[in-house]
Design a protein around this motif. Sequence first.
Motif, PDB file in Angstrom:
ATOM      1  N   SER A 172       0.672  -1.261   0.075  1.00 52.88           N
ATOM      2  CA  SER A 172      -0.048  -0.017   0.007  1.00 52.88           C
ATOM      3  C   SER A 172       0.990   1.302   0.035  1.00 52.88           C
ATOM      4  O   SER A 172       0.642   2.283  -0.781  1.00 52.88           O
ATOM      5  CB  SER A 172      -0.991   0.094   1.063  1.00 52.88           C
ATOM      6  OG  SER A 172      -1.719  -1.053   1.247  1.00 52.88           O
ATOM      7  N   TYR A 173       1.916   1.137   0.891  1.00 54.11           N
ATOM      8  CA  TYR A 173       2.492   2.458   0.917  1.00 54.11           C
ATOM      9  C   TYR A 173       3.304   2.615  -0.358  1.00 54.11           C
ATOM     10  O   TYR A 173       3.461   3.767  -0.988  1.00 54.11           O
ATOM     11  CB  TYR A 173       3.796   2.416   1.768  1.00 54.11           C
ATOM     12  CG  TYR A 173       3.222   2.698   3.577  1.00 54.11           C
ATOM     13  CD1 TYR A 173       2.573   3.647   3.687  1.00 54.11           C
ATOM     14  CD2 TYR A 173       3.318   1.508   4.326  1.00 54.11           C
ATOM     15  CE1 TYR A 173       2.272   3.891   5.129  1.00 54.11           C
ATOM     16  CE2 TYR A 173       2.768   1.665   5.666  1.00 54.11           C
ATOM     17  CZ  TYR A 173       2.483   2.662   5.816  1.00 54.11           C
ATOM     18  OH  TYR A 173       1.890   3.167   7.320  1.00 54.11           O
ATOM     19  N   LEU A 204      -4.113  -5.567  -5.398  1.00 53.29           N
ATOM     20  CA  LEU A 204      -4.260  -5.434  -4.227  1.00 53.29           C
ATOM     21  C   LEU A 204      -5.842  -5.142  -3.606  1.00 53.29           C
ATOM     22  O   LEU A 204      -6.373  -6.014  -2.688  1.00 53.29           O
ATOM     23  CB  LEU A 204      -3.476  -4.247  -3.632  1.00 53.29           C
ATOM     24  CG  LEU A 204      -3.451  -3.952  -2.157  1.00 53.29           C
ATOM     25  CD1 LEU A 204      -3.268  -5.155  -1.158  1.00 53.29           C
ATOM     26  CD2 LEU A 204      -2.740  -2.704  -1.878  1.00 53.29           C
ATOM     27  N   VAL A 205      -6.542  -4.330  -3.966  1.00 55.30           N
ATOM     28  CA  VAL A 205      -7.844  -4.111  -3.925  1.00 55.30           C
ATOM     29  C   VAL A 205      -8.666  -5.494  -4.106  1.00 55.30           C
ATOM     30  O   VAL A 205      -9.529  -5.607  -3.269  1.00 55.30           O
ATOM     31  CB  VAL A 205      -8.382  -2.920  -4.904  1.00 55.30           C
ATOM     32  CG1 VAL A 205      -9.818  -2.710  -4.588  1.00 55.30           C
ATOM     33  CG2 VAL A 205      -7.669  -1.709  -4.429  1.00 55.30           C
ATOM     34  N   LEU A 227      -6.950  -1.120   4.431  1.00 53.53           N
ATOM     35  CA  LEU A 227      -8.131  -0.313   4.054  1.00 53.53           C
ATOM     36  C   LEU A 227      -8.042   0.802   4.459  1.00 53.53           C
ATOM     37  O   LEU A 227      -8.412   1.874   3.887  1.00 53.53           O
ATOM     38  CB  LEU A 227      -9.360  -1.092   4.436  1.00 53.53           C
ATOM     39  CG  LEU A 227     -10.480  -0.897   3.691  1.00 53.53           C
ATOM     40  CD1 LEU A 227     -10.287  -1.365   2.169  1.00 53.53           C
ATOM     41  CD2 LEU A 227     -11.789  -1.511   4.309  1.00 53.53           C
ATOM     42  N   SER A 228      -7.673   1.289   5.783  1.00 50.13           N
ATOM     43  CA  SER A 228      -7.508   2.527   6.396  1.00 50.13           C
ATOM     44  C   SER A 228      -6.390   3.430   5.550  1.00 50.13           C
ATOM     45  O   SER A 228      -6.713   4.539   5.562  1.00 50.13           O
ATOM     46  CB  SER A 228      -7.266   2.547   7.707  1.00 50.13           C
ATOM     47  OG  SER A 228      -7.341   3.781   8.366  1.00 50.13           O
ATOM     48  N   LEU A 229      -5.470   2.682   5.164  1.00 54.75           N
ATOM     49  CA  LEU A 229      -4.316   3.496   4.651  1.00 54.75           C
ATOM     50  C   LEU A 229      -4.644   3.720   3.242  1.00 54.75           C
ATOM     51  O   LEU A 229      -4.487   4.885   2.690  1.00 54.75           O
ATOM     52  CB  LEU A 229      -3.008   2.600   4.329  1.00 54.75           C
ATOM     53  CG  LEU A 229      -1.774   3.194   3.764  1.00 54.75           C
ATOM     54  CD1 LEU A 229      -1.559   4.512   4.521  1.00 54.75           C
ATOM     55  CD2 LEU A 229      -0.616   1.989   4.052  1.00 54.75           C
ATOM     56  N   PHE A 283     -13.088   4.603   6.141  1.00 56.31           N
ATOM     57  CA  PHE A 283     -13.116   4.367   4.815  1.00 56.31           C
ATOM     58  C   PHE A 283     -14.415   4.979   4.075  1.00 56.31           C
ATOM     59  O   PHE A 283     -14.358   5.557   3.152  1.00 56.31           O
ATOM     60  CB  PHE A 283     -12.864   3.022   4.207  1.00 56.31           C
ATOM     61  CG  PHE A 283     -12.372   2.759   2.800  1.00 56.31           C
ATOM     62  CD1 PHE A 283     -11.150   2.856   2.397  1.00 56.31           C
ATOM     63  CD2 PHE A 283     -13.495   2.577   1.910  1.00 56.31           C
ATOM     64  CE1 PHE A 283     -10.787   2.439   1.113  1.00 56.31           C
ATOM     65  CE2 PHE A 283     -13.129   2.348   0.643  1.00 56.31           C
ATOM     66  CZ  PHE A 283     -11.740   2.234   0.175  1.00 56.31           C
ATOM     67  N   VAL A 284     -15.611   4.601   4.730  1.00 56.74           N
ATOM     68  CA  VAL A 284     -16.897   4.896   4.127  1.00 56.74           C
ATOM     69  C   VAL A 284     -17.105   6.705   4.206  1.00 56.74           C
ATOM     70  O   VAL A 284     -17.482   7.072   3.467  1.00 56.74           O
ATOM     71  CB  VAL A 284     -17.930   4.121   5.078  1.00 56.74           C
ATOM     72  CG1 VAL A 284     -19.382   4.981   4.732  1.00 56.74           C
ATOM     73  CG2 VAL A 284     -17.693   2.899   4.967  1.00 56.74           C
TER      74      VAL A 284
END
Length: 517
Positions: A172-173, A204-205, A227-229, A283-284
């Motif tokens: 993700s990073y 990844l998604v 997910l938060s990232l 995320f939402v």
Amino acid sequence: MFSPPKPLEPSPVSVAFPLIKDCPLDQLRLSSCEQSILKKAEENPIDYTLAIQKDATDYVHVLLKVLGEASIRLESSKVSQFIEKDLVEDEALDLIRTDPMGVMSHYSLTCLHDVIISLLEKKPGSSINLTTTFFQHFDGCLIDNYRPLMRVLHLGGNGDSFAQRTASLCLSYLLLAGCPSQIHRQKPLFWINSATIEEPLQGLVSWLISQLQSSSAASLRLVSPTLSLLATSPEARDLFHRRGGIVHIAKHLKIGLYSNNLRTRMSSAGFANMQQIYELCFFVWTLTYELNSSTALRDHFARSGIVSALVGLLGSAPREKIIRLTVSALRNLANCSADASSQNSQRVVDGPFFLSDMISCGILKSMESIKDRQWTDPDVLEDLEILSNLLNENYKSMSRWDIYKAEVDSGQLEWGAVHTEIFFRENATKMEGSDGNFGYLKKLIFLASCDNEEVAAIACFDIGEFVCHYPNGRSIAKRLGAKQVMMQLIQHENVDLKQQALMAVSKILVKSWDMVK
């Protein structure tokens, strides 16, 4: 660029890491130079290793090569057996001898994560950073060595939660650093080819969504930090919602709808904890800021059940940080507008649409209870005030039949003014619908057999009232299967559900209920 990195949970075999020097590195097919780089990095602070660009790049390449070689055997590794317990020193020594590749996989992932975090923490404009280390200067492409991280995500068998969680965070990073939105914000030292991150970001998604399809807390724990990232990236958010991910978030958030004590449920095995619920809400919340610009996103929100999930959290979540995100997200939903191209469609999904959905899910009752709480964040008070005003305005414009339809559509029935004899005496004929298909009666029959016993009891009551007040309601209800459903419920252990089912069956069987009364 990113939200402050959270500490990485240590590997369950981290006690074995100091013994890496005894690990047979020849199995990793490392050259003598690569072995030297690895040992030198182990002997020095990470800031020293990353002080020179060539040293940083070489070290990263060696770590990814180690991961690539070691992770081939990770599927059959023993390291995942220690996930639930601490490893004592004797076991660590034995593990180095019996499963060196498993230990090396965890070791390389831990070191790689440390490198990424150290690079992220460098001052803006530093000549050595994430992009200069993981993207090629001559063509701006992401280095090919990243691929072992993708392989770790797709481990077979029971997987390896530490390895998969750490690999997804590292990926993700790296991928976010190559997203156009981040490039525009950070202005890297050389041109970055964003096209090279598209395929791995899609992979990844897709992996995240596949994990969210499971209802287990273990799967949620695996993906919620990543997910938060990804929530910080418009590109990642767009991919996630276009691939149908919102409905799976709604499923995990709905834990709040079926319990009066969310804290108890969250602390139980098999359910999400507070931090995971917060990360899903985050995320939402980020997605709701894009509602005005995306018809597809508004449609996904409308179909996913996310509104009922958020309303449920509003009445159940004890933590202010969860309430803060939930109220803000609901406010954004209430304020969103449909673009001109969607105005001519059969169903316009906009703020009033979502407000009606919220009302049908019982938000007015939840709003009354949380408005009396003491809030330390003034933004919560402002969001509550604005949302409350919008809800009241929308409620005044809705007829009682509108409220009833919205409640049945949501599946969240609650005892109130639309579940009374007077209501059905006035509105029973509307149950047939504009097409004469009795769609709402069919939905009630379906809800009568749902797992929520209060909803099922209310549905039984409504079916009985329809039978009494609609001409020939008895035969219509029987033809649609209501009698069979009610007969199965009259032996139910829930007293109220049993009583409502018995009353409904009686109304179906008796020709003139008024005479009986």
